[in-house]
Structure formats: C-alpha cells, structure tokens
Design an enzyme around this catalytic site. Sequence first.
Site, PDB file in Angstrom:
ATOM      1  CG  ASP A 248     -11.859   3.899 -20.496  1.00 15.72           C
ATOM      2  OD1 ASP A 248     -11.466   4.236 -19.366  1.00 15.72           O
ATOM      3  OD2 ASP A 248     -12.412   4.697 -21.295  1.00 15.72           O
TER       4      ASP A 248
ATOM      5  CG  ASP B 279     -14.599  -4.987 -27.629  1.00 22.78           C
ATOM      6  OD1 ASP B 279     -15.432  -5.755 -27.105  1.00 22.78           O
ATOM      7  OD2 ASP B 279     -14.088  -5.189 -28.741  1.00 22.78           O
TER       8      ASP B 279
ATOM      9  CG  ASP C 101     -11.612   5.541 -10.746  1.00 17.60           C
ATOM     10  OD1 ASP C 101     -12.097   6.408  -9.991  1.00 17.60           O
ATOM     11  OD2 ASP C 101     -10.438   5.588 -11.167  1.00 17.60           O
TER      12      ASP C 101
ATOM     13  CB  CYS D 217     -10.996  12.071  -7.709  1.00 18.93           C
ATOM     14  SG  CYS D 217     -11.162  12.547  -9.421  1.00 18.93           S
TER      15      CYS D 217
END
Length: 389
Positions: free
Chosen positions: A250, A274, A290, A343
Amino acid sequence: MTPEARIAAAIPILDAVLGGQAAEQALTRWARGSRFAGSRDRAAVRDHVYDALRCRRSFAALGGAETGRGLMIGLLRAGGVAPESLFTGAGYGPEPLTAEEGALPPDLTTLPRGVRLDCPDWLLPDFDAALGDSADEVLARMRQRAPVCLRANARQGREAAARALAAEGIETILADGASFALEVVANAQKIKTSTAYSEGLVELQDLSPQCAVEALPLQDGMRVLDYCAGGGGKTLAMAARADLALTAHDAIPARMKDLPTRAARAGIAVTQADTGALAKMAPFDLVLTDVPCSGTGTWRRGPEAKWTLTPDRLADLLTLQADILDRAAAHVAPGGWLIYMTCSLLSPENRGQIDRFLARNHGFALRHERLFTPLEGGDGFYAAHLSRV
Ligand SMILES: C[S@@+](CC[C@H](N)C(=O)[O-])C[C@H]1O[C@@H](n2cnc3c(N)ncnc32)[C@H](O)[C@@H]1O
C-alpha cells in the site's frame, strides 16, 4: 433514554456534521459527553444520524430545513410518525415545532428527482449513463441501510460458522451469490466481540467483493500482489480461495497495520512489501488493484461521501486510478493477470478507466468485467480482469 431524547441527541450531532465535522467524530464526541447513554441508546442515535445522512435532501425537504432539527422532523415524517408526538419538550425531547415547522410538508413525489432520490444533481447524468433504466431503483436502494455481511473462513465452512455465531446469539442466513457469504439478520452489534470473530471463523466483508474475489482466476501456487491492500480485505479473501504466495503493498503502509493480526486470525501467511521492494519481487502471476474511488457504490454505509464528493475530487481520483493501473501493470508476469476493482458505480472510474488503460497499454486485453449493484444485495462494485498478452 426516551425516544424523544434520542431524537434530541441526534440534532446537534447532525448540525456538527452539516458544519463539516466527520459523523464518526461527532458521534464519539457526543458519546464521551453522554455517559448516561447505554449501548442501545448509542446505537439508536447512530442510526438516526446515518439514516438522516442517507436521505439528507428528502428529509430536509420534508422537515423544512437542512438543519439537525429539520432532518429529524423529516425522518419522522418519512417514517409516517407525526413529529408533534416527539417534539414535545418533555422527556428530554426537542422543543415543540414552530408554526413554520408544523406547516404541511411537500408531497415528496412532486419534488425534483435529485431530492426524491437523495442524490447530488451533478451526479444524476453519471448514474443514468452507468445504470440506464435501473438508475432510480439503485438510487432508491441507496437510501436504505446496508445489510451486514460476513465471509466465513473456507476451512471450517459457512454452516459451521453460522452455528458458532448462533450459539452466541448472532443470527445469519446463507447469502446468495458467494460460497462463504452469511447475511446477519440479528445482533450484528455482537460480531466484533464474538468468539467466532476473534477465532477467525468469520470476517466482515460485503457480498459484492466476495463475489468479485470468487470470480478471480486464482490457482494454487500463484504469486499474487495486492497492490492497494489497505486493511487487507481482498488479501484475506484471495488467501481463502487458493494456496497462494501473497504479497501486500500500500502506498500508505500504515493502512496495513491490522493485516498481520487479521492474517494470523485467518491462519494465513502474507508478506508485506514497500514500493521500493516490489521491482525486485516482480513479476507476479496476478496483481490486484483495489483502487481509491468515489465510493458511490457504498453510499449506504458511508452516506457522507454522497455530499462531500465534488467534480474536482472525482477528477483527482481518475488521475490516481490511472497512475496506479500503470504502475501495477509493470509488475505483471507475461501471461499473468491485472485485476482492477472499485466500489464505484460511475463509468469513468470503471469501464472508462479500463478503456483508457488499454489505449495506453497494448500488451493487455480485457477478458472479463462485471458491475455489481445494490439491487443484487451487496454494495455497488466493479471488477475487470485484464490479461497480459
Ligand atoms: C479501496 S482502498 C483498499 C481496500 C483494501 N483492498 C481492502 O479490501 O480492505 C484503496 C487503498 O489504496 C491505497 N493507495 C492510494 N494510492 C495508492 C498508490 N498510488 N499505490 C498503492 N496504493 C495506493 C490507499 O492507501 C488505500 O489503502
């Protein structure tokens, strides 16, 4: 607390949210200063606040003002309750209605579409473009509370998970569409303190992402990178599908802080990496992105997002999503998969983003895509599978 007192409590919280404070922060502040409120009271006040935020435009119209008081008057009228019966000034309730507040409310069916459907006007054309004839039905569904959905740990199976939950008073039904999905029908507030949850029998996860992960082309032995892992919801769901070598990444590593605990609870191994380390670890057989998005598919759970999204914010998100896709694509092995998920229900974030990516990257082909809407039970959600050719 009396029903009147719960309404009275929601009013200043809503005023704080309308003034720019985050709903969770305003609720926490109220709870800290209201030690007399028990868990049922807190849940009831929270429901009032979130119900009002979901239906902010229509409740303001029914209540005569976009204020905490106006929204609560509108909430009662929308539910067929005469506000005069609770706005009495007695029992710690709110002050009686003024003559203006007591005036006959407008007929909701005569109000503009964006007010009736509780949608910002500027987004209506986007919903129409994405959803066609079902746009109104989807927006109307977004005015309601979302169901609470769980994903049962595949090792024990969902019947065993349902029995363990029932033993703790949490009732569930098998949810259609995903093999391990359970919809909670009673006592959802007990989930996080239940043994079934702490022992890894269930995870909280909406139905649509469960369906989307179930459709991924995963096989035992694959090297998989979850590029936007965050709290690890998709990482854990993928781990339940096959025996994978999983790496979580992330841009903000702190977002993955709960992942080791969640992975341990589910009994799976995940390597965290990382950004600098990824190039050395690549290539991966499947890279999942995502991405951060408008959240228009999850308005039932996060209704503040309805009113805080702006055209500029959406434009920034489109740029970020494209950048993430390009960076993640570099880590996909020849013959491997690049998966894109949001989403969101908006086409520019979904198929539009994929079309623009394919125009920039001729080495990929779209193999599968699906848009889930709340009419299927879960959140609005989009998934596209691209293969590296
Ligand atoms: C939708 S959330 C991910 C949710 C997570 N996959 C889950 O299922 O719980 C998007 C994540 O993307 C991360 N992100 C934002 N910009 C990024 C970037 N440039 N590269 C990688 N991740 C990024 C955010 O920090 C955030 O955690």
